[in-house]
Design an enzyme around this catalytic site. Structure first.
Site, PDB file in Angstrom:
ATOM      1  N   TYR A 107       9.424 -13.373  -3.845  1.00 34.98           N
ATOM      2  CA  TYR A 107       9.333 -11.984  -4.050  1.00 34.98           C
ATOM      3  C   TYR A 107       7.846 -11.597  -3.715  1.00 34.98           C
ATOM      4  O   TYR A 107       6.880 -12.326  -3.714  1.00 34.98           O
ATOM      5  CB  TYR A 107       9.205 -11.751  -5.591  1.00 34.98           C
ATOM      6  CG  TYR A 107       9.134 -10.138  -5.746  1.00 34.98           C
ATOM      7  CD1 TYR A 107      10.177  -9.320  -5.475  1.00 34.98           C
ATOM      8  CD2 TYR A 107       7.943  -9.699  -6.434  1.00 34.98           C
ATOM      9  CE1 TYR A 107      10.030  -7.966  -5.708  1.00 34.98           C
ATOM     10  CE2 TYR A 107       7.927  -8.444  -6.363  1.00 34.98           C
ATOM     11  CZ  TYR A 107       8.878  -7.626  -6.398  1.00 34.98           C
ATOM     12  OH  TYR A 107       8.594  -6.135  -6.296  1.00 34.98           O
ATOM     13  N   TRP A 109       5.607  -7.951  -1.206  1.00 36.42           N
ATOM     14  CA  TRP A 109       5.739  -6.721  -0.380  1.00 36.42           C
ATOM     15  C   TRP A 109       5.599  -7.343   0.962  1.00 36.42           C
ATOM     16  O   TRP A 109       6.116  -6.359   1.852  1.00 36.42           O
ATOM     17  CB  TRP A 109       4.822  -5.768  -0.671  1.00 36.42           C
ATOM     18  CG  TRP A 109       5.349  -4.791  -1.587  1.00 36.42           C
ATOM     19  CD1 TRP A 109       6.112  -5.133  -2.849  1.00 36.42           C
ATOM     20  CD2 TRP A 109       5.160  -3.511  -1.420  1.00 36.42           C
ATOM     21  NE1 TRP A 109       6.452  -3.806  -3.288  1.00 36.42           N
ATOM     22  CE2 TRP A 109       5.978  -2.838  -2.762  1.00 36.42           C
ATOM     23  CE3 TRP A 109       4.735  -2.623  -0.620  1.00 36.42           C
ATOM     24  CZ2 TRP A 109       5.968  -1.483  -2.748  1.00 36.42           C
ATOM     25  CZ3 TRP A 109       4.617  -1.122  -0.740  1.00 36.42           C
ATOM     26  CH2 TRP A 109       5.491  -0.814  -1.909  1.00 36.42           C
TER      27      TRP A 109
HETATM   28  N1  LIG Z   1      -2.311   2.809  -4.424  1.00 36.79           N
HETATM   29  C1  LIG Z   1      -1.319   2.299  -4.812  1.00 36.79           C
HETATM   30  N2  LIG Z   1      -0.114   2.751  -4.919  1.00 36.79           N
HETATM   31  C2  LIG Z   1       0.929   2.087  -5.031  1.00 36.79           C
HETATM   32  C3  LIG Z   1       0.948   0.732  -5.517  1.00 36.79           C
HETATM   33  C4  LIG Z   1      -0.546   0.020  -5.339  1.00 36.79           C
HETATM   34  O1  LIG Z   1      -0.334  -1.224  -5.480  1.00 36.79           O
HETATM   35  N3  LIG Z   1      -1.443   0.765  -4.976  1.00 36.79           N
HETATM   36  N4  LIG Z   1       2.263   0.068  -5.770  1.00 36.79           N
HETATM   37  C5  LIG Z   1       3.380   0.558  -5.517  1.00 36.79           C
HETATM   38  C6  LIG Z   1       4.438  -0.053  -6.270  1.00 36.79           C
HETATM   39  S1  LIG Z   1       4.837  -1.490  -5.728  1.00 36.79           S
HETATM   40  C7  LIG Z   1       5.263   0.730  -7.191  1.00 36.79           C
HETATM   41  S2  LIG Z   1       6.571  -0.208  -7.991  1.00 36.79           S
HETATM   42  C8  LIG Z   1       4.765   1.815  -7.775  1.00 36.79           C
HETATM   43  C9  LIG Z   1       4.815   1.868  -9.040  1.00 36.79           C
HETATM   44  O2  LIG Z   1       4.653   3.161  -9.650  1.00 36.79           O
HETATM   45  P1  LIG Z   1       4.673   3.422 -11.401  1.00 36.79           P
HETATM   46  O3  LIG Z   1       5.423   2.228 -12.162  1.00 36.79           O
HETATM   47  O4  LIG Z   1       4.933   4.667 -11.635  1.00 36.79           O
HETATM   48  O5  LIG Z   1       3.262   3.278 -11.279  1.00 36.79           O
HETATM   49  P2  LIG Z   1       1.979   2.638 -12.481  1.00 36.79           P
HETATM   50  O6  LIG Z   1       0.765   3.117 -11.863  1.00 36.79           O
HETATM   51  O7  LIG Z   1       2.347   1.341 -12.792  1.00 36.79           O
HETATM   52  O8  LIG Z   1       2.179   3.566 -13.783  1.00 36.79           O
HETATM   53  C10 LIG Z   1       2.270   4.976 -13.694  1.00 36.79           C
HETATM   54  C11 LIG Z   1       1.720   5.566 -14.937  1.00 36.79           C
HETATM   55  O9  LIG Z   1       2.421   5.322 -16.027  1.00 36.79           O
HETATM   56  C12 LIG Z   1       1.796   5.433 -17.321  1.00 36.79           C
HETATM   57  N5  LIG Z   1       2.587   4.663 -18.410  1.00 36.79           N
HETATM   58  C13 LIG Z   1       2.284   3.516 -18.640  1.00 36.79           C
HETATM   59  N6  LIG Z   1       3.224   3.118 -19.533  1.00 36.79           N
HETATM   60  C14 LIG Z   1       3.575   4.326 -20.052  1.00 36.79           C
HETATM   61  C15 LIG Z   1       4.509   4.379 -21.384  1.00 36.79           C
HETATM   62  O10 LIG Z   1       4.859   3.795 -21.977  1.00 36.79           O
HETATM   63  N7  LIG Z   1       4.815   5.776 -21.366  1.00 36.79           N
HETATM   64  C16 LIG Z   1       4.458   6.831 -20.436  1.00 36.79           C
HETATM   65  N8  LIG Z   1       4.638   7.997 -20.690  1.00 36.79           N
HETATM   66  N9  LIG Z   1       3.464   6.511 -19.482  1.00 36.79           N
HETATM   67  C17 LIG Z   1       3.221   5.178 -19.301  1.00 36.79           C
HETATM   68  C18 LIG Z   1       0.536   4.914 -17.073  1.00 36.79           C
HETATM   69  O11 LIG Z   1      -0.471   5.773 -17.510  1.00 36.79           O
HETATM   70  C19 LIG Z   1       0.480   4.785 -15.522  1.00 36.79           C
HETATM   71  O12 LIG Z   1      -0.719   5.520 -14.899  1.00 36.79           O
HETATM   72  O13 LIG Z   1       3.512   2.336  -7.275  1.00 36.79           O
HETATM   73  C20 LIG Z   1       3.328   2.173  -5.687  1.00 36.79           C
HETATM   74  N10 LIG Z   1       2.218   3.016  -5.429  1.00 36.79           N
HETATM   75  N1  LIG Z   2       0.579  -6.376 -15.124  1.00 39.45           N
HETATM   76  C1  LIG Z   2       1.409  -5.831 -14.076  1.00 39.45           C
HETATM   77  N2  LIG Z   2       1.729  -6.803 -12.965  1.00 39.45           N
HETATM   78  C2  LIG Z   2       2.533  -6.303 -12.235  1.00 39.45           C
HETATM   79  C3  LIG Z   2       2.825  -4.899 -11.995  1.00 39.45           C
HETATM   80  C4  LIG Z   2       2.313  -4.027 -13.079  1.00 39.45           C
HETATM   81  O1  LIG Z   2       2.678  -2.860 -13.136  1.00 39.45           O
HETATM   82  N3  LIG Z   2       1.539  -4.708 -14.056  1.00 39.45           N
HETATM   83  N4  LIG Z   2       3.428  -4.152 -11.011  1.00 39.45           N
HETATM   84  C5  LIG Z   2       4.427  -5.376 -10.310  1.00 39.45           C
HETATM   85  C6  LIG Z   2       5.045  -4.675  -9.162  1.00 39.45           C
HETATM   86  S1  LIG Z   2       5.925  -3.275  -9.198  1.00 39.45           S
HETATM   87  C7  LIG Z   2       5.017  -5.300  -8.087  1.00 39.45           C
HETATM   88  S2  LIG Z   2       5.929  -4.598  -6.625  1.00 39.45           S
HETATM   89  C8  LIG Z   2       4.408  -6.671  -7.819  1.00 39.45           C
HETATM   90  C9  LIG Z   2       3.726  -6.836  -6.314  1.00 39.45           C
HETATM   91  O2  LIG Z   2       3.381  -8.197  -6.198  1.00 39.45           O
HETATM   92  P1  LIG Z   2       3.319  -8.828  -4.757  1.00 39.45           P
HETATM   93  O3  LIG Z   2       4.139  -7.855  -3.697  1.00 39.45           O
HETATM   94  O4  LIG Z   2       3.394 -10.280  -4.687  1.00 39.45           O
HETATM   95  O5  LIG Z   2       1.972  -8.295  -4.336  1.00 39.45           O
HETATM   96  P2  LIG Z   2       1.192  -8.301  -2.985  1.00 39.45           P
HETATM   97  O6  LIG Z   2      -0.485  -8.485  -3.582  1.00 39.45           O
HETATM   98  O7  LIG Z   2       1.657  -7.118  -2.317  1.00 39.45           O
HETATM   99  O8  LIG Z   2       1.248  -9.706  -2.217  1.00 39.45           O
HETATM  100  C10 LIG Z   2       1.618  -9.600  -0.898  1.00 39.45           C
HETATM  101  C11 LIG Z   2       1.372 -11.064  -0.423  1.00 39.45           C
HETATM  102  O9  LIG Z   2       1.860 -11.076   0.884  1.00 39.45           O
HETATM  103  C12 LIG Z   2       1.013 -11.381   1.771  1.00 39.45           C
HETATM  104  N5  LIG Z   2       1.369 -11.035   3.263  1.00 39.45           N
HETATM  105  C13 LIG Z   2       1.218  -9.695   3.594  1.00 39.45           C
HETATM  106  N6  LIG Z   2       1.693  -9.682   5.055  1.00 39.45           N
HETATM  107  C14 LIG Z   2       2.062 -10.958   5.236  1.00 39.45           C
HETATM  108  C15 LIG Z   2       2.830 -11.470   6.390  1.00 39.45           C
HETATM  109  O10 LIG Z   2       3.022 -10.833   7.315  1.00 39.45           O
HETATM  110  N7  LIG Z   2       3.021 -12.930   6.269  1.00 39.45           N
HETATM  111  C16 LIG Z   2       2.768 -13.449   5.118  1.00 39.45           C
HETATM  112  N8  LIG Z   2       3.009 -14.980   5.200  1.00 39.45           N
HETATM  113  N9  LIG Z   2       2.240 -13.029   4.120  1.00 39.45           N
HETATM  114  C17 LIG Z   2       1.687 -11.740   4.193  1.00 39.45           C
HETATM  115  C18 LIG Z   2      -0.368 -10.799   1.398  1.00 39.45           C
HETATM  116  O11 LIG Z   2      -1.537 -11.198   1.792  1.00 39.45           O
HETATM  117  C19 LIG Z   2      -0.256 -11.001  -0.239  1.00 39.45           C
HETATM  118  O12 LIG Z   2      -0.760 -12.274  -0.613  1.00 39.45           O
HETATM  119  O13 LIG Z   2       3.432  -6.836  -8.757  1.00 39.45           O
HETATM  120  C20 LIG Z   2       3.969  -6.595  -9.927  1.00 39.45           C
HETATM  121  N10 LIG Z   2       2.940  -7.028 -10.966  1.00 39.45           N
HETATM  122 MO   LIG Z   3       6.506  -2.231  -7.201  1.00 38.19          MO
END
Ligand SMILES: Nc1nc2c(c(=O)[nH]1)N[C@H]1C(S)=C(S)[C@@H](COP(=O)(O)OP(=O)(O)OC[C@H]3O[C@@H](n4cnc5c(=O)[nH]c(N)nc54)[C@H](O)[C@@H]3O)O[C@H]1N2
Ligand SMILES: Nc1nc2c(c(=O)[nH]1)N[C@H]1C(S)=C(S)[C@@H](COP(=O)(O)OP(=O)(O)OC[C@H]3O[C@@H](n4cnc5c(=O)[nH]c(N)nc54)[C@H](O)[C@@H]3O)O[C@H]1N2
Ligand SMILES: [Mo]
Length: 764
Positions: A107, A109
Site C-alpha cells: 500500500y 501512493w
Molecule cells: N497537503 C496535503 N494534502 C493531502 C494529503 C497530504 O498528505 N498533504 N493527503 C491526501 C490524502 S491521501 C487523503 S486520503 C486526504 C484526506 O482527507 P481528509 O480525511 O478529509 O483529511 P484530514 O486532514 O485527515 O482531516 C480533515 C479534517 O477532519 C477533521 N476531523 C477529524 N476528526 C473529526 C471528527 O471526528 N469529526 C469532524 N467533524 N471532523 C473531524 C479534522 O479537524 C481535520 O482537519 O487528504 C489528501 N490531501
Molecule cells: N494517524 C494517521 N495515519 C494515517 C492517516 C491519518 O489520517 N492519520 N492517513 C492515511 C492515509 S489517508 C494515507 S493515503 C496513508 C499514506 O501512506 P503512504 O502512501 O504509505 O505515504 P507516503 O509517504 O506517500 O509513502 C509513499 C512512499 O513511496 C515512495 N515513493 C514515491 N515514489 C516512488 C517511486 O517511484 N518508486 C518507489 N519505489 N517508491 C516511491 C516515497 O518515497 C514514500 O516512501 O497514510 C495513512 N496514515
Molecule cells: Mo489517503
C-alpha cells in the site's frame, strides 16, 4: 550554463523542471494552475538529497536473524548481487511455503506517473510470478468503500465523482460540511492535477450566497474568507449529531416522506431507533448535546435550516477513518434522504469536497491513464489496515464484510511505493509485527523509516529521472513527464528492476508485454485516447501530446448531479443494492450479525473518545490530520516541511485551557503519550480548537529511540494511534480515535536521527 525545461508532474501539481548542469534547480508551476502548491519547492532538494539511496544495500544481521531496529548498518552491493538475492529469496519462499507466504500488497501512493507507478508494478510483478497476499481497500476511505455498496450500491461517491461544484454554486443554499473544507488538503490529487481549484470554487460559492456550516474540532477547517459558521464538535461524535437532526425532522414532521417511500427502504427501522422504541432512548437533540458537546437548540435549529432550503451534506473522508467510521457516512445518507434532496441539483449528500483537489471538479467521465494489473492467482488479500494483525497472528481468523477468513503465514514482505512506518497505526506494535517475516524487500528513492527497517533495499529513480505519463480520473488534464536528469547514484527505475527480476524468474515477456518505457507511455495514453474517442472526445495523437507536454479534456456539457437518473426513474436506474433503493436499513448487514455494525445507522461509542471511561486517564483526543506542507511522509526532510518544525519537532496544537493546566506554552517541547507509546512534539497553543482536542499532522519521519522507553523523538503521531478495524464489516483504519495526555518535556533534548542515512559497513 544553459537551463533546460522539462514538463513533469507530482501528486501536488504539474510543473516544469528547470535543469542546469544535470541538476534540477527549480520547479516552475504549470502555467494553467490557478493556485500552485508551495510544496513544488521541495522537489529539487529531495531529488538531490543526501538521503537518496544510492546503491542496493543489505542489512547487516539479516542472515543471522537479528531484529530490525531501524538503526542497523547496511552493506552496499552491486545490482547483480542484489537482484540474484531477491530472485533467489522469492523462489525459495514460493517453493518452501507457497505463494501466500509472500506479502505484496505494498500500500502507498508512489508516484503520479502511471507507467512507473511502483505499487502497480510490484503487484503486477508478483501476481505474474504466481501471486501473493494482496491488500484490499485503502487508508483514505476504506470504511466507506465496503459500507457504501450495501447502502447505495456503489462506492463511486468516494472516488471523487460527487455532485460537482458547478451544481453546488448554482443550486445549493446551505452546505453542511462535516469535517470541514480544508484548503491545505486540496493541494493534492492522487495522480496529480493541472490546476488547484478548491479556493476558486469556494470563492464562487461564497459570491453566489451559499451559506456554509462547518462541523469540526477546529475552526481552521474552513478558510476564513468563507465566513462559515463553526460548530465545535467532540471528535468521533458526528453520528450522534446527525441522528439528532434526523430525530428533530421526524418530531417536527419535516422529513420528506414522499422521497423516503419512493426511493428508500428501511426508514421505519431507523425511525423506531430514533424514537427510542426499542432501547428507550430517543435520539433527541438533548441526547446528542451531551455526546457531541453542541447545545440542543443549535442542533434543532440546524435541522430546521437544512430542511427549509436546498442543502448539501458533505463529509470529509476523515470522519470514516475512525472507530465505527461507517456510522457517520450511513447517518449522513439517511439524513440527506430525509431532507429529500438526493438527486436534485446541489442537493443530497457528498463525500470529500475538501479532502482532495479533484473531488467535485467538473470532468468528463473517462478513465485516467493507467497500467493494468493482472489477476492475482494466489487469490488472497487482507483488508489493507490489518497488516500488523496479519503478521502477528498467522492462522488467526478475522471477519470482513460477511466472510470469515484466516491470516496467512507471511515469510517475505515486498514493498515498493509505500511507507508503512508512516501510514500504519500503533507503530510500536507494527515494529514488533515487522520482526516476524524472514525477509523484507523495499524499493524507495530515500532512506525512509521503512527502508531502514528492511533487509534488502533497492534504490529507485524519482519521476524526474524517467519518462512517464501522469493523470487521474479526477482531473481534466493528462501530462507528459519527460526525463529531466540521469538517475541519481545507481538508482534504477522500478520497471527495470522488476523486468530484470522477471527475467531471472523466467517471465520477462509477460511482465513487459514486449514494451519498453516509451512504448508503455504510448500504450497507456492510447488507451485513454480510445476511451475518449468513444465519447466523441478528441485527444491529440501521442507525438503531439508528448511535444506539448499535456492535453486537456473538454468540459462536460452538463453539471454532474449524483443520482439524478435514479431520481428521475428509480425503476430503470435502480441502484445496485438488493432492493434497488437507498438502504436506510440493510438486511444484508443484519444477516452478518455484527454488534459493531448494526443494520441501520446508529450511535456506537468509539473505543476511545472524550465521553468514554478511559478519558479520565487520557483526557485529550488526538486528531491526526494530513500535513499542509508535504504529502504524507514524502518530502518531510525538505525545507518547506522542515521550516514548520520547532526545535526540530513536529508541532502539536493544543487549546489554551488545556495548555495552561499543564503549564505549557507555545514553543515548549512536550511529550505526548498513552499506553501505546510516546513522542516528542513542539506545542502550539491555539484557541481555534475544541477543548480537550490536540491536533498533529501525520508524516514526520518515524524516529524511535531504542529500548527501554520507545520514545519517538520527532513527532510521528502514529506511535499513539489505535490499530483496530473500524468494524468487522469494513476493517478500515481507526486512526482518528486516540486518547492521549501531554506534559512538558524537561529532560535533555535528544537528537532526531530519522534524516541521517544509515551507517554502512565496509565492502567485503
Ligand atoms: N497537503 C496535503 N494534502 C493531502 C494529503 C497530504 O498528505 N498533504 N493527503 C491526501 C490524502 S491521501 C487523503 S486520503 C486526504 C484526506 O482527507 P481528509 O480525511 O478529509 O483529511 P484530514 O486532514 O485527515 O482531516 C480533515 C479534517 O477532519 C477533521 N476531523 C477529524 N476528526 C473529526 C471528527 O471526528 N469529526 C469532524 N467533524 N471532523 C473531524 C479534522 O479537524 C481535520 O482537519 O487528504 C489528501 N490531501
Ligand atoms: N494517524 C494517521 N495515519 C494515517 C492517516 C491519518 O489520517 N492519520 N492517513 C492515511 C492515509 S489517508 C494515507 S493515503 C496513508 C499514506 O501512506 P503512504 O502512501 O504509505 O505515504 P507516503 O509517504 O506517500 O509513502 C509513499 C512512499 O513511496 C515512495 N515513493 C514515491 N515514489 C516512488 C517511486 O517511484 N518508486 C518507489 N519505489 N517508491 C516511491 C516515497 O518515497 C514514500 O516512501 O497514510 C495513512 N496514515
Ligand atoms: Mo489517503
Amino acid at each position: 550554463m544553459t537551463i533546460t525545461r522539462y514538463p513533469s508532474l507530482a501528486h501536488w501539481g504539474a510543473f516544469s523542471a528547470l535543469v542546469e548542469n544535470g541538476r534540477v534547480i527549480k520547479c516552475e508551476p504549470f502555467a494553467r494552475d490557478a493556485a500552485p502548491s508551495p510544496m513544488l519547492a521541495a522537489i529539487p532538494e529531495m531529488v538531490h538529497s543526501p538521503l537518496r539511496i544510492s546503491r542496493p544495500a543489505i542489512r547487516e544481521g539479516w542472515r543471522e536473524g537479528r531484529p530490525r531496529s531501524g538503526a542497523d548498518r547496511f552493506r552496499e552491493v552491486d545490482w547483480d548481487e542484489a537482484l540474484d538475492l531477491v530472485a533467489g529469496e522469492l523462489t525459495r519462499v514460493r517453493g518452501a511455503f507457497g505463494d501466500t507466504a509472500i506479502f505484496g500488497g505494498s500500500y502507498g501512493w508512489s508516484s503520479a506517473g502511471r507507467v512507473h507507478h511502483a505499487r502497480t508494478l510490484v503487484r503486477r510483478f508478483l501476481f505474474q510470478g504466481g501471486g501473493c497476499v494482496d491488500q484490499v481497500g485503502n487508508y483514505s476511505w476504506g470504511a466507506a468503500q465496503f459500507l457504501l455498496p450495501h447502502v447505495i450500491g456503489t462506492y463511486q461517491p468516494v472516488t471523487g465523482r460527487v455532485t460537482d461544484w458547478n451544481s453546488v454554486v448554482k443550486h445549493t443554499r446551505l452546505v453542511l460540511a462535516f469535517g470541514g473544507l480544508r484548503l491545505e488538503n486540496s493541494q493534492v490529487t492522487s495522480g496529480g492535477t493541472g490546476s488547484h481549484v478548491l479556493k476558486a470554487w469556494l470563492d464562487r460559492a461564497k459570491a453566489a450566497g451559499v451559506e456554509f456550516v462547518v462541523v469540526s474540532p477546529t475552526r481552521s477547517d474552513a478558510p476564513a474568507f468563507l465566513g462559515a459558521q463553526w460548530l465545535s464538535i467532540r471528535p468521533n461524535t458526528d453520528t450522534a449529531l446527525m441522528l439528532a437532526m434526523a430525530h428533530t425532522l421526524v418530531v417536527e414532521g419535516r422529513h420528506h416522506t414522499a422521497f423516503l417511500d419512493r426511493y428508500c427502504t428501511g426508514f421505519d427501522v431507523l425511525r423506531r431507533y430514533l424514537m427510542g422504541d426499542n432501547d428507550g432512548t430517543p435520539k433527541s437533540a438533548d441526547w446528542a448535546a451531551a455526546i457531541c458537546n453542541i447545545d440542543a437548540g443549535t442542533i434543532r435549529d440546524l435541522a430546521r435550516r437544512a430542511s427549509g432550503t436546498r442543502s448539501l451534506i458533505t463529509c470529509s473522508w476523515s470522519l470514516q477513518r475512525a472507530h465505527h467510521g461507517e456510522q457517520p457516512y450511513w447517518a449522513a445518507i439517511a439524513l440527506a434522504a430525509m431532507l429529500g434532496g438526493i438527486g436534485l441539483p446541489g442537493g443530497g449528500f457528498a463525500f470529500g469536497h475538501g479532502s482532495l483537489n479533484g473531488v467535485g471538479v467538473p470532468r468528463m467521465d473517462l478513465p485516467g491513464p493507467e497500467i493494468s494489473t493482472p489477476r492475482n492467482p494466489a487469490n488472497s488479500a487482507i483488508p489493507v489496515a490489518r497488516v500488523a494483525d496479519m503478521l502477528l497472528d498467522p492462522g488467526g481468523s478475522y471477519e470482513f464484510n460477511g466472510r470469515t477468513a484466516a491470516y496467512p503465514d507471511i515469510r517475505l514482505v515486498y514493498w515498493a511505493g509505500g511507507n508503512p512506518f508512516h501510514h500504519h497505526q500503533d507503530l510500536n506494535r507494527l515494529r514488533r509485527a515487522w520482526q516476524r517475516p524472514e525477509t523484507i524487500i523495499v524499493h524507495d528513492s530515500w532512506w525512509t523509516p521503512t527502508a531502514r527497517h528492511a533487509d534488502i533495499v533497492l534504490p529507485a529513480t524519482t519521476s524526474l529521472e524517467r519518462n512517464d505519463v501522469g493523470g487521474s480520473s479526477r482531473d481534466p488534464f493528462v501530462f507528459a513527464m519527460h526525463r529531466a536528469i540521469a538517475p541519481v547514484g545507481q538508482s534504477r527505475n522500478d520497471f527495470d528492476i522488476f523486468r530484470d527480476l522477471a527475467s531471472r524468474c523466467g517471465y520477462e515477456e509477460a511482465f513487459t508485454e514486449g514494451r519498453d518505457e516509451m512504448a508503455w507511455c504510448r500504450s497507456i495514453y492510447h488507451r485513454m485516447r480510445s476511451a475518449g474517442a468513444e465519447k466523441n472526445v478528441a485527444l491529440p495523437d501521442f507525438d503531439s501530446f508528448w511535444a506539448e507536454g499535456f492535453a486537456d479534456l473538454p468540459l462536460p456539457a452538463d453539471d454532474f448531479v449524483l443520482f439524478d437518473e435514479f431520481r428521475r426513474d428509480p425503476v430503470r436506474h435502480r441502484l445496485g443494492t438488493p432492493s434497488g433503493r437507498i438502504e436506510i436499513a440493510s438486511e444484508t448487514i443484519a444477516g452478518f450479525g455484527y454488534a459493531d455494525c448494526p443494520p441501520h445507522p446508529a450511535w456506537l461509542a468509539p473505543a476511545e473518545w472524550l465521553g468514554g471511561a478511559s478519558a479520565a486517564r487520557w483526557p485529550l483526543h488526538l486528531v491526526t490530520h494530513q500535513p499542509g506542507d508535504r504529502l504524507h511522509s514524502q518530502m518531510d526532510p525538505a525545507s518547506v516541511s522542515r521550516g514548520h518544525k520547532v526545535h526540530g519537532r513536529e508541532q502539536i496544537r493544543i487549546h489554551p485551557r488545556d495548555a495552561e493546566q499543564r503549564n505549557i506554552k507555545t514553543g515548549d517541547v512536550v511529550r505526548v503519550f498513552n499506553d501505546r507509546g510516546a513522542c516528542l512534539a513542539a506545542a502550539h497553543v491555539d484557541a481555534a480548537l475544541s477543548s480537550h482536542v490536540v491536533m498533529m499532522a501525520t508524516g514526520a519521519w518515524y524516529d524511535p529511540a531504542n529500548a527501554p522507553d520507545d520514545l519517538e523523538r520527532h513527532g510521528n503521531p502514529n506511535v499513539l494511534t489505535l490499530d483496530i478495524g473500524t468494524s468487522r464489516l469494513t476493517q478500515g483504519p481507526s486512526a482518528l480515535s486516540a486518547l492521549v495526555d501531554i506534559e512538558r518535556w524537561s529532560g535533555p533534548l535528544p537528537p532526531v536521527n530519522a534524516w541521517t542515512p544509515p551507517a554502512f559497513c565496509a565492502d567485503r
